[in-house]
Design a protein around this motif. Structure first.
Motif, PDB file in Angstrom:
ATOM      1  N   THR A  25      44.083  21.636  40.710  1.00 49.88           N
ATOM      2  CA  THR A  25      44.233  20.687  41.983  1.00 49.88           C
ATOM      3  C   THR A  25      44.325  21.558  43.274  1.00 49.88           C
ATOM      4  O   THR A  25      44.880  22.802  43.200  1.00 49.88           O
ATOM      5  N   VAL A  26      43.801  21.120  44.159  1.00 43.87           N
ATOM      6  CA  VAL A  26      44.080  21.800  45.535  1.00 43.87           C
ATOM      7  C   VAL A  26      45.581  22.026  46.056  1.00 43.87           C
ATOM      8  O   VAL A  26      46.031  23.181  46.323  1.00 43.87           O
ATOM      9  N   GLU A  27      46.056  20.935  45.577  1.00 46.99           N
ATOM     10  CA  GLU A  27      47.774  20.946  45.870  1.00 46.99           C
ATOM     11  C   GLU A  27      48.340  22.659  45.026  1.00 46.99           C
ATOM     12  O   GLU A  27      49.342  23.155  45.500  1.00 46.99           O
ATOM     13  N   LEU A  28      48.056  22.449  43.818  1.00 50.42           N
ATOM     14  CA  LEU A  28      48.417  23.497  42.924  1.00 50.42           C
ATOM     15  C   LEU A  28      48.092  24.964  43.620  1.00 50.42           C
ATOM     16  O   LEU A  28      48.971  25.932  43.593  1.00 50.42           O
ATOM     17  N   ILE A  29      46.831  25.198  43.966  1.00 51.54           N
ATOM     18  CA  ILE A  29      46.466  26.433  44.770  1.00 51.54           C
ATOM     19  C   ILE A  29      47.145  26.568  45.931  1.00 51.54           C
ATOM     20  O   ILE A  29      47.806  27.573  46.319  1.00 51.54           O
ATOM     21  N   LEU A  30      47.366  25.533  46.653  1.00 46.54           N
ATOM     22  CA  LEU A  30      48.488  25.595  47.957  1.00 46.54           C
ATOM     23  C   LEU A  30      49.605  26.001  47.849  1.00 46.54           C
ATOM     24  O   LEU A  30      50.134  26.713  48.575  1.00 46.54           O
ATOM     25  N   ARG A  31      50.152  25.457  46.481  1.00 43.63           N
ATOM     26  CA  ARG A  31      51.499  26.024  46.109  1.00 43.63           C
ATOM     27  C   ARG A  31      51.730  27.231  45.936  1.00 43.63           C
ATOM     28  O   ARG A  31      52.741  27.934  46.233  1.00 43.63           O
ATOM     29  N   LYS A  32      50.892  27.761  45.289  1.00 41.80           N
ATOM     30  CA  LYS A  32      50.700  29.149  44.725  1.00 41.80           C
ATOM     31  C   LYS A  32      50.525  30.171  45.953  1.00 41.80           C
ATOM     32  O   LYS A  32      51.366  31.128  46.145  1.00 41.80           O
ATOM     33  N   LEU A  33      49.888  29.781  46.948  1.00 35.02           N
ATOM     34  CA  LEU A  33      49.685  30.479  48.034  1.00 35.02           C
ATOM     35  C   LEU A  33      50.855  30.368  48.904  1.00 35.02           C
ATOM     36  O   LEU A  33      51.446  31.577  49.289  1.00 35.02           O
ATOM     37  N   SER A  34      51.577  29.336  48.930  1.00 39.58           N
ATOM     38  CA  SER A  34      52.856  29.345  49.789  1.00 39.58           C
ATOM     39  C   SER A  34      54.019  29.940  49.084  1.00 39.58           C
ATOM     40  O   SER A  34      54.922  30.412  50.061  1.00 39.58           O
ATOM     41  N   GLU A  35      54.053  30.080  47.913  1.00 42.57           N
ATOM     42  CA  GLU A  35      54.854  30.868  47.111  1.00 42.57           C
ATOM     43  C   GLU A  35      54.542  32.352  47.208  1.00 42.57           C
ATOM     44  O   GLU A  35      55.441  33.381  46.617  1.00 42.57           O
ATOM     45  N   GLY A  36      53.571  32.940  48.008  1.00 42.17           N
ATOM     46  CA  GLY A  36      53.204  34.317  48.364  1.00 42.17           C
ATOM     47  C   GLY A  36      52.249  34.782  47.133  1.00 42.17           C
ATOM     48  O   GLY A  36      52.021  36.114  47.289  1.00 42.17           O
ATOM     49  N   MET A  37      51.920  34.102  46.246  1.00 39.86           N
ATOM     50  CA  MET A  37      50.837  34.633  45.246  1.00 39.86           C
ATOM     51  C   MET A  37      49.700  35.100  46.138  1.00 39.86           C
ATOM     52  O   MET A  37      49.054  34.528  47.317  1.00 39.86           O
ATOM     53  N   THR A  38      48.912  36.314  45.587  1.00 41.74           N
ATOM     54  CA  THR A  38      47.780  36.842  46.485  1.00 41.74           C
ATOM     55  C   THR A  38      46.541  36.127  45.435  1.00 41.74           C
ATOM     56  O   THR A  38      46.693  35.279  44.654  1.00 41.74           O
ATOM     57  N   ASP A  39      45.375  36.078  46.300  1.00 43.05           N
ATOM     58  CA  ASP A  39      44.227  35.657  45.529  1.00 43.05           C
ATOM     59  C   ASP A  39      43.919  36.297  44.143  1.00 43.05           C
ATOM     60  O   ASP A  39      43.752  35.437  43.310  1.00 43.05           O
ATOM     61  N   GLU A  40      44.401  37.481  43.885  1.00 45.46           N
ATOM     62  CA  GLU A  40      43.902  38.214  42.713  1.00 45.46           C
ATOM     63  C   GLU A  40      45.080  37.533  41.790  1.00 45.46           C
ATOM     64  O   GLU A  40      44.584  37.567  40.496  1.00 45.46           O
ATOM     65  N   GLN A  41      46.278  37.599  42.130  1.00 45.48           N
ATOM     66  CA  GLN A  41      47.238  36.830  41.224  1.00 45.48           C
ATOM     67  C   GLN A  41      46.968  35.450  40.955  1.00 45.48           C
ATOM     68  O   GLN A  41      47.049  35.126  39.617  1.00 45.48           O
ATOM     69  N   ILE A  42      46.443  34.608  41.653  1.00 42.66           N
ATOM     70  CA  ILE A  42      46.070  33.106  41.250  1.00 42.66           C
ATOM     71  C   ILE A  42      44.934  33.392  40.229  1.00 42.66           C
ATOM     72  O   ILE A  42      44.925  32.612  39.421  1.00 42.66           O
ATOM     73  N   ILE A  43      43.974  34.163  40.564  1.00 43.32           N
ATOM     74  CA  ILE A  43      42.642  34.371  39.852  1.00 43.32           C
ATOM     75  C   ILE A  43      43.361  34.923  38.416  1.00 43.32           C
ATOM     76  O   ILE A  43      42.698  34.279  37.314  1.00 43.32           O
ATOM     77  N   LYS A  44      44.180  35.650  38.087  1.00 44.39           N
ATOM     78  CA  LYS A  44      44.531  36.139  37.008  1.00 44.39           C
ATOM     79  C   LYS A  44      45.046  35.117  36.154  1.00 44.39           C
ATOM     80  O   LYS A  44      45.032  34.937  34.830  1.00 44.39           O
TER      81      LYS A  44
END
Length: 78
Positions: A25-44
């Motif tokens: 979900t878009v929400e999950l991606i936004l939450r991960k970004l708001s927690e400070g995760m980088t693009d690379e961490q999210i993709i991992k």
């Protein structure tokens, strides 16, 4: 607003906006970004995503919020 990478379908994740072809979900991606995760961490954590998907999620959310109605309350407490 063309959001080709985002899908809203009531049969997928109860109609929440997701990245097409995934159940992310878009929400999950936004939450991960708001927690400070980088693009690379999210993709991992979600290797099916791309940087473009992450940007598309942010753009979708921004466009959605841009359409929100603004309510201005008067300050009667003076």
């Amino acid at each position: 607003m063309n959001h080709a990478q985002v899908d809203v379908n009531p049969r997928i994740m109860f109609g929440k906006p997701v990245i097409k072809g995934t159940r992310i979900t878009v929400e999950l991606i936004l939450r991960k970004l708001s927690e400070g995760m980088t693009d690379e961490q999210i993709i991992k954590h979600h290797p099916q995503l791309t940087v473009e998907n992450i940007r598309a999620a942010a753009a979708f959310a921004a466009d959605h919020l841009a359409g929100e109605e603004i309510v201005v309350a008067s300050d009667d407490s003076r």
